[in-house]
Design an enzyme around this catalytic site. Structure first.
Site, PDB file in Angstrom:
ATOM      1  N   ASP A  74     -36.561   8.454 -24.808  1.00 59.86           N
ATOM      2  CA  ASP A  74     -37.390   9.482 -24.181  1.00 59.86           C
ATOM      3  C   ASP A  74     -36.744  10.858 -24.223  1.00 59.86           C
ATOM      4  O   ASP A  74     -37.407  11.867 -24.460  1.00 59.86           O
ATOM      5  CB  ASP A  74     -37.681   9.120 -22.719  1.00 59.86           C
ATOM      6  CG  ASP A  74     -38.611   7.928 -22.591  1.00 59.86           C
ATOM      7  OD1 ASP A  74     -39.324   7.615 -23.569  1.00 59.86           O
ATOM      8  OD2 ASP A  74     -38.640   7.306 -21.502  1.00 59.86           O
ATOM      9  N   GLU A 105     -33.892   7.457 -20.311  1.00 59.70           N
ATOM     10  CA  GLU A 105     -35.277   7.022 -20.214  1.00 59.70           C
ATOM     11  C   GLU A 105     -35.907   7.733 -19.024  1.00 59.70           C
ATOM     12  O   GLU A 105     -35.250   7.961 -17.998  1.00 59.70           O
ATOM     13  CB  GLU A 105     -35.363   5.505 -20.046  1.00 59.70           C
ATOM     14  CG  GLU A 105     -35.101   4.743 -21.333  1.00 59.70           C
ATOM     15  CD  GLU A 105     -36.019   5.190 -22.461  1.00 59.70           C
ATOM     16  OE1 GLU A 105     -37.244   4.978 -22.353  1.00 59.70           O
ATOM     17  OE2 GLU A 105     -35.522   5.751 -23.457  1.00 59.70           O
ATOM     18  N   LYS A 107     -39.051   7.575 -16.383  1.00 60.59           N
ATOM     19  CA  LYS A 107     -40.082   6.706 -15.816  1.00 60.59           C
ATOM     20  C   LYS A 107     -40.596   7.289 -14.503  1.00 60.59           C
ATOM     21  O   LYS A 107     -40.014   8.205 -13.938  1.00 60.59           O
ATOM     22  CB  LYS A 107     -39.525   5.295 -15.578  1.00 60.59           C
ATOM     23  CG  LYS A 107     -39.063   4.587 -16.848  1.00 60.59           C
ATOM     24  CD  LYS A 107     -40.213   4.344 -17.797  1.00 60.59           C
ATOM     25  CE  LYS A 107     -39.765   3.658 -19.077  1.00 60.59           C
ATOM     26  NZ  LYS A 107     -40.864   3.552 -20.061  1.00 60.59           N
TER      27      LYS A 107
END
Length: 242
Positions: A74, A105, A107
């Site tokens: 990401d 990452e 999220k």
């Protein structure tokens, strides 16, 4: 008398703006992939704005000279000075492993599933081969730099746990292998964490999650120094098969 700026207050206001922006995306964007991409872009824009220009920030795949590719990451913090090849194909970037400082990452929430997911992504990058060659300069030659441990982490807007870094967090992080370890992370409205050398965590308050995350990340990047100069000859061997 010199004017003074309250740096803590500036960071707290910046954090409140980020929380409001991400919460608006969460409410207004119902398509999950679009929402995820918008949140990633928000963090990429933030880090691109406030990190020094030597650090590039993008979503990308990481590749090595053997042609092995990581999962898509990401948020990648990387350098282009000594490892200049960054390939872009149909809007998708491929970054040599030698260029990478840190990976994250991004999220919505901090939970076991997302920690394990980020850990697996970290392992897919750390398993790649990295090269290092000498650097010629005006006064002579610098020897090849040892490759460093790539920083890995998880960025979320909130946490599913109360407290966010209590027993469930400790249990799942203790199960991670060395290549899966998450060095740093942020749950923007709940707090941030930093993995210390003794295996314990330094935890921020929720009011200072952004300033803690940014400063601790910047210190880690500074401590890494410069990425190794990649062995371009090894990458060029792919031409033999064309």
């Amino acid at each position: 008398m010199a004017n003074k700026v309250n740096m803590r207050e500036l960071f707290i206001e910046m954090q409140q703006e980020m929380i409001a922006k991400l919460n608006l995306l969460r409410k207004q964007v119902t398509h999950a992939p679009t929402k995820g991409a918008a949140v990633e872009l928000s963090w990429i824009e933030f880090l691109s704005t406030y990190l020094p220009n030597r650090y590039c920030v993008d979503t990308a795949f990481i590749v090595d000279n053997a042609g092995t590719r990581s999962d898509q990451i990401d948020l990648v913090i990387y350098d282009q000075q000594y490892s200049p090849f960054v390939f872009c194909h149909s809007g998708v970037k491929y970054i040599p492993a030698e260029s990478v400082y840190a990976i994250f990452e991004v999220k919505q929430t901090l939970n076991k599933q997302h920690i394990v997911y980020a850990a697996e992504k970290a392992e897919s990058v750390r398993a790649l081969k990295r090269t290092s060659v000498s650097i010629i300069h005006a006064g002579g030659i610098y020897p090849p730099r040892p490759v460093f441990d790539i920083v890995a982490g998880l960025i979320t807007t909130s946490s599913e746990w109360t407290p966010p870094f209590g027993k469930p967090f400790q249990e799942v992080t203790e199960e991670l292998t060395p290549w899966q370890q998450l060095n740093i992370g942020c749950a923007l409205d709940s707090g941030s964490f930093l993995l210390k050398s003794d295996g314990t965590f330094d935890i921020s308050s929720k009011e200072e999650s952004l300033i803690f995350f940014f400063i601790k990340l910047f210190i880690q990047l500074q401590n890494l120094g410069t990425v190794p100069a990649m062995d371009i000859d090894l990458y060029s061997q792919v031409l033999d098969s064309i």
